[in-house]
Design an enzyme around this catalytic site. Structure first.
Site, PDB file in Angstrom:
ATOM      1  N   GLY A  46       0.960  -1.089  -0.114  1.00  0.00           N
ATOM      2  CA  GLY A  46      -0.083  -0.076   0.076  1.00  0.00           C
ATOM      3  C   GLY A  46       0.853   1.138   0.065  1.00  0.00           C
ATOM      4  O   GLY A  46       2.120   1.182   0.489  1.00  0.00           O
ATOM      5  N   GLN A  51       3.290   9.982   1.497  1.00  0.00           N
ATOM      6  CA  GLN A  51       4.329   9.280   1.134  1.00  0.00           C
ATOM      7  C   GLN A  51       5.310   9.570   0.113  1.00  0.00           C
ATOM      8  O   GLN A  51       6.354   9.430  -0.084  1.00  0.00           O
ATOM      9  CB  GLN A  51       4.327   7.716   1.289  1.00  0.00           C
ATOM     10  CG  GLN A  51       4.003   7.164   2.515  1.00  0.00           C
ATOM     11  CD  GLN A  51       3.539   5.602   2.407  1.00  0.00           C
ATOM     12  OE1 GLN A  51       2.506   5.240   2.138  1.00  0.00           O
ATOM     13  NE2 GLN A  51       4.601   4.948   3.072  1.00  0.00           N
ATOM     14  N   CYS A  94       6.312  -0.610   6.790  1.00  0.00           N
ATOM     15  CA  CYS A  94       5.943   0.660   6.021  1.00  0.00           C
ATOM     16  C   CYS A  94       7.284   1.259   5.145  1.00  0.00           C
ATOM     17  O   CYS A  94       8.274   1.278   5.683  1.00  0.00           O
ATOM     18  CB  CYS A  94       5.814   2.064   7.055  1.00  0.00           C
ATOM     19  SG  CYS A  94       5.107   3.474   6.203  1.00  0.00           S
ATOM     20  N   LEU A  95       6.778   1.659   4.008  1.00  0.00           N
ATOM     21  CA  LEU A  95       7.920   2.001   2.926  1.00  0.00           C
ATOM     22  C   LEU A  95       8.543   3.454   3.435  1.00  0.00           C
ATOM     23  O   LEU A  95       9.646   3.757   2.938  1.00  0.00           O
ATOM     24  CB  LEU A  95       7.373   2.239   1.630  1.00  0.00           C
ATOM     25  CG  LEU A  95       6.764   1.102   1.032  1.00  0.00           C
ATOM     26  CD1 LEU A  95       6.186   1.309  -0.418  1.00  0.00           C
ATOM     27  CD2 LEU A  95       8.041   0.161   0.491  1.00  0.00           C
ATOM     28  N   HIS A 136      -4.020   1.284   7.873  1.00  0.00           N
ATOM     29  CA  HIS A 136      -2.598   1.729   7.718  1.00  0.00           C
ATOM     30  C   HIS A 136      -2.528   2.942   6.838  1.00  0.00           C
ATOM     31  O   HIS A 136      -1.826   3.899   7.239  1.00  0.00           O
ATOM     32  CB  HIS A 136      -1.511   0.492   7.433  1.00  0.00           C
ATOM     33  CG  HIS A 136      -0.283   1.133   7.173  1.00  0.00           C
ATOM     34  ND1 HIS A 136       0.686   0.509   8.006  1.00  0.00           N
ATOM     35  CD2 HIS A 136       0.566   1.744   6.396  1.00  0.00           C
ATOM     36  CE1 HIS A 136       2.054   1.075   7.852  1.00  0.00           C
ATOM     37  NE2 HIS A 136       1.925   1.880   6.682  1.00  0.00           N
ATOM     38  N   GLU A 137      -2.683   2.833   5.562  1.00  0.00           N
ATOM     39  CA  GLU A 137      -2.966   3.621   4.498  1.00  0.00           C
ATOM     40  C   GLU A 137      -3.654   4.953   4.789  1.00  0.00           C
ATOM     41  O   GLU A 137      -3.383   5.995   4.633  1.00  0.00           O
ATOM     42  CB  GLU A 137      -3.417   3.141   3.109  1.00  0.00           C
ATOM     43  CG  GLU A 137      -2.453   2.183   2.679  1.00  0.00           C
ATOM     44  CD  GLU A 137      -0.879   2.471   2.882  1.00  0.00           C
ATOM     45  OE1 GLU A 137      -0.449   3.653   2.778  1.00  0.00           O
ATOM     46  OE2 GLU A 137       0.196   1.295   3.129  1.00  0.00           O
ATOM     47  N   HIS A 140      -2.173   7.190   7.381  1.00  0.00           N
ATOM     48  CA  HIS A 140      -1.006   8.126   6.677  1.00  0.00           C
ATOM     49  C   HIS A 140      -1.529   9.710   6.260  1.00  0.00           C
ATOM     50  O   HIS A 140      -0.982  10.584   6.394  1.00  0.00           O
ATOM     51  CB  HIS A 140      -0.695   7.413   5.238  1.00  0.00           C
ATOM     52  CG  HIS A 140       0.632   6.462   5.523  1.00  0.00           C
ATOM     53  ND1 HIS A 140       1.934   7.146   6.064  1.00  0.00           N
ATOM     54  CD2 HIS A 140       0.830   5.443   5.189  1.00  0.00           C
ATOM     55  CE1 HIS A 140       2.780   6.236   6.362  1.00  0.00           C
ATOM     56  NE2 HIS A 140       1.933   4.885   5.706  1.00  0.00           N
TER      57      HIS A 140
HETATM   58 NI    NI Z   1       2.931   3.151   5.233  1.00  0.00          NI
END
Ligand code: NI
Length: 175
Positions: A46, A51, A94-95, A136-137, A140
């Site tokens: 995701g 991000q 997480c990226l 999670h997304e 963000h």
């Molecule tokens: Ni993330």
């Protein structure tokens, strides 16, 4: 399509609230395609707009698996409209918090309403990994990271670990 830069902690954009998209047009469609490509190349399931440095309420998710990548979901202005009472524990990463993982609790199922890339309203019932990715997304977009749910002790440990690795990796490049 083109790959975008992924912003990592402690970049302040990750802590800002993304704004609602007022019109789903070709620009938004293009951004969603670029975000999906960026997510795939980063091996993520995701990715949220913050991000990649954008404060617009856009999210892409694909939980079909590393080799398949057959179930892309592109969401504009997503919202959780219902969730289960039950919670499950999952090991999250997480990226934007690269290579660090932690167990945390999320609702087992969520129902999410959003606009698709054509501006059409959609509702999706998510369970398992997809439910976790949705929560999670969407966090963000409100400037929330998964590490915020950890105890201060665990969070500090994870961040120290991340810093040490960054230091080591930058040293390797210089030498
Ligand atoms: Ni993330």
């Amino acid at each position: 399509m083109s790959k975008m830069k992924i912003f990592e902690i402690p970049d302040p954009i990750l802590r800002q609230k993304a704004l609602a998209v007022s019109r789903v047009d070709a620009r938004i469609k293009g951004l969603l395609a670029d975000m999906l490509e960026t997510m795939y190349s980063g091996h993520g399931v995701g990715l949220a707009a913050n991000q990649v440095g954008l404060l617009e309420r856009l999210v892409v998710i694909d939980c079909s698996g590393e080799t398949e990548r057959t179930s892309p979901i592109k969401m504009v202005n997503p919202q959780i409209i219902a969730h289960s009472e039950n919670k499950i524990i999952h090991n999250e990463g997480c990226l934007s918090v690269p290579k660090e993982y932690a167990d945390l609790e999320r609702w087992e199922t969520v129902t999410v309403q959003y606009l698709d890339e054509n501006g059409k309203e959609q509702t999706i019932f998510a369970e398992g990994l997809l439910s976790i990715a949705m929560q999670h997304e969407l966090d963000h977009l409100d400037g929330i990271l998964f590490i915020d749910y950890l105890s201060k002790l665990k969070r500090d440990k994870l961040l120290r670990h991340l810093e040490k690795r960054r230091h080591r990796e930058s040293g390797e490049i210089c030498s």
